[in-house]
Design a protein around this motif. Sequence first.
Motif, PDB file in Angstrom:
ATOM      1  N   HIS A 130      -9.727 -12.294   6.136  1.00 22.97           N
ATOM      2  CA  HIS A 130     -10.034 -13.105   4.847  1.00 22.97           C
ATOM      3  C   HIS A 130     -10.757 -14.675   5.314  1.00 22.97           C
ATOM      4  O   HIS A 130     -11.822 -14.820   4.926  1.00 22.97           O
ATOM      5  CB  HIS A 130      -9.093 -13.053   4.005  1.00 22.97           C
ATOM      6  N   PRO A 182      -8.627  -4.745   5.703  1.00 26.51           N
ATOM      7  CA  PRO A 182      -8.939  -5.592   4.727  1.00 26.51           C
ATOM      8  C   PRO A 182     -10.436  -6.394   5.092  1.00 26.51           C
ATOM      9  O   PRO A 182     -10.315  -7.685   5.192  1.00 26.51           O
ATOM     10  CB  PRO A 182      -7.792  -6.485   4.601  1.00 26.51           C
ATOM     11  N   GLU A 219      -7.354  -2.378  -2.768  1.00 24.48           N
ATOM     12  CA  GLU A 219      -6.803  -1.728  -1.582  1.00 24.48           C
ATOM     13  C   GLU A 219      -5.718  -0.455  -2.248  1.00 24.48           C
ATOM     14  O   GLU A 219      -5.940   0.667  -2.075  1.00 24.48           O
ATOM     15  CB  GLU A 219      -5.770  -2.424  -0.740  1.00 24.48           C
ATOM     16  N   VAL A 237     -12.686  -4.253   1.393  1.00 24.62           N
ATOM     17  CA  VAL A 237     -11.680  -3.356   2.095  1.00 24.62           C
ATOM     18  C   VAL A 237     -12.285  -2.183   2.232  1.00 24.62           C
ATOM     19  O   VAL A 237     -13.018  -1.413   1.613  1.00 24.62           O
ATOM     20  CB  VAL A 237     -10.269  -3.353   1.337  1.00 24.62           C
ATOM     21  N   ALA A 241      -7.210 -12.566  -0.532  1.00 24.25           N
ATOM     22  CA  ALA A 241      -6.519 -11.535  -0.304  1.00 24.25           C
ATOM     23  C   ALA A 241      -5.884 -10.807  -1.490  1.00 24.25           C
ATOM     24  O   ALA A 241      -5.756  -9.799  -1.709  1.00 24.25           O
ATOM     25  CB  ALA A 241      -5.295 -11.877   0.976  1.00 24.25           C
ATOM     26  N   ASN A 251       0.952  -1.298   0.168  1.00 25.54           N
ATOM     27  CA  ASN A 251       0.011   0.033   0.028  1.00 25.54           C
ATOM     28  C   ASN A 251       0.850   1.313  -0.025  1.00 25.54           C
ATOM     29  O   ASN A 251       0.683   2.273  -0.736  1.00 25.54           O
ATOM     30  CB  ASN A 251      -0.971   0.116   1.255  1.00 25.54           C
ATOM     31  N   VAL A 305      -8.375  -8.766  -3.172  1.00 22.36           N
ATOM     32  CA  VAL A 305      -8.699  -7.477  -2.199  1.00 22.36           C
ATOM     33  C   VAL A 305      -7.462  -6.767  -2.494  1.00 22.36           C
ATOM     34  O   VAL A 305      -7.919  -5.414  -2.556  1.00 22.36           O
ATOM     35  CB  VAL A 305      -9.038  -7.865  -0.625  1.00 22.36           C
ATOM     36  N   ILE A 306      -6.320  -7.017  -2.214  1.00 17.67           N
ATOM     37  CA  ILE A 306      -5.333  -6.030  -2.313  1.00 17.67           C
ATOM     38  C   ILE A 306      -5.280  -5.196  -3.458  1.00 17.67           C
ATOM     39  O   ILE A 306      -4.902  -3.831  -3.597  1.00 17.67           O
ATOM     40  CB  ILE A 306      -3.710  -6.531  -2.026  1.00 17.67           C
TER      41      ILE A 306
END
Length: 210
Positions: A122, A110, A174, A135, A167, A14, A170-171
């Motif tokens: 998760h 998250p 993010e 997220v 994950a 991030n 999702v990232i």
Amino acid sequence: ATPIAILISGRGSNMQAFIDAVQAGELGARIALVLSNNPDAGGLQRAREAGIDTAVINHRDYASREDFDAAMVARLREAGAELVILAGFMRILTSVFITAFSGRLLNIHPSLLPKYPGLNTHQRALDAGDSEAGVTVHFVTEELDGGPPVLQARVPVEPDDTADTLAARVIVEEHKIYPLAAQWYLEGRLQLSDQGAFLDGERIPEGGIQ
Ligand code: GAR
């Protein structure tokens, strides 16, 4: 450009999204400092490679959470940080820190808050049989993962997902929504008040902007 600081504990993907957004001219910020509690955080190296000042304040060197937080506050003030970005920062903050940066402190978590504050988000979404995950970017208040949401992104849960595959889905989101929320703040469009989070003077709804 407004000086900001980014706090990390790990790989810093991030944080990298912020570095990329600044370089792309999409974020009206200068990353004045990347600060980690973990001397082995992979993100420190990535920050140095980008020419950004880094600091390590190891929580193990402090007798209490408050002492640790006070040391971080001092370092962030020295850096002139006007916005503090928690990006995979895995220490629980005390009121010493949170009051010092009240209204100027964002976190990314998250899960689709208020679902699954805390860890293992998760796996918990999978165990619950949720059909979607996601997220949340939120203002930090004294309630753990409980501050007013700003922005939320959703992804589907696929039948054969593991915590890792979820994950990874999702990232990606993010990295899109976190610099965007920060840019709203930097443009003066985003505020925290006793009534919650506001964008352009309008109260942001419970789950954040979708
Ligand atoms: C991210 O998924 C972030 O949302 C999460 O840790 C990861 C850090 O990855 N944060 C939390 O769980 C906060 N409690 P990164 O170091 O690659 O940005």
